[in-house]
Design an enzyme around this catalytic site. Sequence first.
Site, PDB file in Angstrom:
ATOM      1  N   GLY A 145      -3.991 -39.458 -68.052  1.00  0.00           N
ATOM      2  CA  GLY A 145      -3.402 -40.526 -67.239  1.00  0.00           C
ATOM      3  C   GLY A 145      -1.951 -40.865 -67.502  1.00  0.00           C
ATOM      4  N   GLU A 179      -7.359 -36.537 -73.081  1.00  0.00           N
ATOM      5  CA  GLU A 179      -7.434 -35.436 -72.100  1.00  0.00           C
ATOM      6  C   GLU A 179      -6.140 -35.345 -71.301  1.00  0.00           C
ATOM      7  OE1 GLU A 179     -10.771 -36.396 -69.625  1.00  0.00           O
ATOM      8  OE2 GLU A 179     -12.209 -36.309 -71.263  1.00  0.00           O
ATOM      9  N   GLY A 181      -3.151 -34.176 -69.080  1.00  0.00           N
ATOM     10  CA  GLY A 181      -2.929 -33.088 -68.140  1.00  0.00           C
ATOM     11  C   GLY A 181      -1.462 -33.060 -67.757  1.00  0.00           C
ATOM     12  N   ARG A 182      -1.130 -33.907 -66.806  1.00  0.00           N
ATOM     13  CA  ARG A 182       0.226 -33.977 -66.255  1.00  0.00           C
ATOM     14  C   ARG A 182       1.305 -34.145 -67.333  1.00  0.00           C
ATOM     15  NH1 ARG A 182       0.970 -36.411 -61.081  1.00  0.00           N
ATOM     16  NH2 ARG A 182      -1.161 -37.141 -61.295  1.00  0.00           N
ATOM     17  N   ARG A 218       1.195 -32.289 -53.172  1.00  0.00           N
ATOM     18  CA  ARG A 218       1.388 -33.694 -53.547  1.00  0.00           C
ATOM     19  C   ARG A 218       2.206 -34.492 -52.525  1.00  0.00           C
ATOM     20  NH1 ARG A 218       3.717 -35.362 -57.546  1.00  0.00           N
ATOM     21  NH2 ARG A 218       2.280 -37.017 -58.120  1.00  0.00           N
ATOM     22  N   TYR A 222       0.005 -37.503 -51.199  1.00  0.00           N
ATOM     23  CA  TYR A 222       0.283 -38.850 -51.723  1.00  0.00           C
ATOM     24  C   TYR A 222       1.670 -39.353 -51.363  1.00  0.00           C
ATOM     25  CZ  TYR A 222      -2.601 -36.630 -55.483  1.00  0.00           C
ATOM     26  OH  TYR A 222      -3.503 -35.922 -56.219  1.00  0.00           O
ATOM     27  N   CYS A 248       1.613 -25.589 -39.694  1.00  0.00           N
ATOM     28  CA  CYS A 248       1.484 -26.309 -38.427  1.00  0.00           C
ATOM     29  C   CYS A 248       0.991 -27.747 -38.628  1.00  0.00           C
ATOM     30  CB  CYS A 248       0.526 -25.554 -37.513  1.00  0.00           C
ATOM     31  SG  CYS A 248      -1.091 -25.326 -38.264  1.00  0.00           S
ATOM     32  N   GLU A 249       1.654 -28.489 -39.498  1.00  0.00           N
ATOM     33  CA  GLU A 249       1.295 -29.891 -39.748  1.00  0.00           C
ATOM     34  C   GLU A 249       2.581 -30.679 -39.888  1.00  0.00           C
ATOM     35  OE1 GLU A 249      -1.780 -31.220 -40.204  1.00  0.00           O
ATOM     36  OE2 GLU A 249      -2.960 -29.381 -40.395  1.00  0.00           O
ATOM     37  N   TYR A 276      -0.921 -30.163 -60.927  1.00  0.00           N
ATOM     38  CA  TYR A 276      -1.387 -30.433 -59.558  1.00  0.00           C
ATOM     39  C   TYR A 276      -0.511 -29.700 -58.525  1.00  0.00           C
ATOM     40  CZ  TYR A 276      -3.626 -33.889 -62.474  1.00  0.00           C
ATOM     41  OH  TYR A 276      -4.309 -34.479 -63.498  1.00  0.00           O
TER      42      TYR A 276
HETATM   43  C1  LIG Z   1     -11.613 -36.687 -66.283  1.00  0.00           C
HETATM   44  C2  LIG Z   1     -10.166 -36.355 -66.297  1.00  0.00           C
HETATM   45  N1  LIG Z   1      -9.528 -36.263 -67.476  1.00  0.00           N
HETATM   46  C3  LIG Z   1      -8.203 -35.964 -67.535  1.00  0.00           C
HETATM   47  C4  LIG Z   1      -7.476 -35.715 -66.391  1.00  0.00           C
HETATM   48  C5  LIG Z   1      -5.997 -35.397 -66.524  1.00  0.00           C
HETATM   49  O1  LIG Z   1      -5.272 -36.469 -66.085  1.00  0.00           O
HETATM   50  P1  LIG Z   1      -3.682 -36.566 -66.224  1.00  0.00           P
HETATM   51  O2  LIG Z   1      -3.102 -35.369 -65.573  1.00  0.00           O
HETATM   52  O3  LIG Z   1      -3.361 -37.825 -65.512  1.00  0.00           O
HETATM   53  O4  LIG Z   1      -3.356 -36.653 -67.698  1.00  0.00           O
HETATM   54  C6  LIG Z   1      -8.097 -35.804 -65.137  1.00  0.00           C
HETATM   55  C7  LIG Z   1      -7.356 -35.583 -63.890  1.00  0.00           C
HETATM   56  O5  LIG Z   1      -7.827 -35.642 -62.801  1.00  0.00           O
HETATM   57  C8  LIG Z   1      -9.476 -36.130 -65.093  1.00  0.00           C
HETATM   58  O6  LIG Z   1     -10.126 -36.230 -63.924  1.00  0.00           O
END
Ligand SMILES: Cc1ncc(COP(=O)(O)O)c(C=O)c1O
EC number: 4.1.1.20
Length: 320
Positions: A145, A179, A181-182, A218, A222, A248-249, A276
Amino acid sequence: MRRKRFFSGVGKSEAEIEFALNAGVKCFNMESIPEIDRIQKVAERLGKTAPVSLRVNPDVDAKTHPYISTGLKANKFGIAYADALEAYRHAAQQPNLKIVGIDCHIGSQLTDLSPLVEACERILILVDALAAEGIVLEHLDLGGGVGIVYQDENVPDLGAYARAVQKLIGTRRLKLILEPGRSLVGNAGSLLTRVEFVKHGEEKNFVMVDAAMNDLMRPALYDAYHHIEAVEPKNIPPLTANIVGPICETGDFLGKDRTIACEEGDLLLIRSAGAYGASMASNYNARNRAAEVLVDGGGYRLIRRRETLEQQMANELACL
Ligand SMILES: Cc1ncc(COP(=O)(O)O)c(C=O)c1O
């Protein structure tokens, strides 16, 4: 084999659960009573014990885009906070489940720490309530997050986040799982695209490029901002234009009202496409997904070939 992998997801199929159990998954993050029952059923059939945690929805407003907010009552994710204790009791009665943790993930691209800290606070209340019933957890998983800079956002201070969580956990013997990601890969990737031509419309200018919403969804999904710049800036008059793909959008745009100096054949760099981006890419309009190149110090190498039309068509069956 050392068990490392967590399995998250709101609708795990029986086949996926079986695969994960056979692969030695570290923990299933379960999101509903039917899923608890399903994992129990598959584990029993395989004669295995499934390590599990519950993804609890702490009902905290992540204050991010509604499509990437996941921790509110109205969202499909997790078990409602008020139902969490009962769900844990249900899981504790299943002979083939071993409860090891608790999990939450309230949303993505959070630019303010307070919802993350509030979620942690609320989850720890449950940790203590469970311990009082004899359900002692080994780990606390706070999900991902943490936001990144796409334009001019203030991103959370990771040190401050760590200190806040450490203080809240205090002396509890809980392993902390995150966890991200981004925040790990978002700014590590760029999408490279070539200008096909510049079109002067009745009301707007358009820089038509060879990338599109299927490569980077994205902006269309969004209304997200990605910084776009010329790889080799030219000394030509800039123009203000929408930077658009050939799909075509009307929603197929990568940037709106950008002032940029570019012309046919120029390469443009679309920043912050490492998260993403390719993972959300599709074949819409029969477009092949892009190649991926890893830049490592002064060198680079191809790590994913450009898709071909033959590969796209390989699973099509003739109906005659
Ligand atoms: C369960 C879960 N954990 C971790 C993430 C990674 O999130 P972020 O990219 O915001 O760190 C996601 C992203 O969808 C997720 O669904």
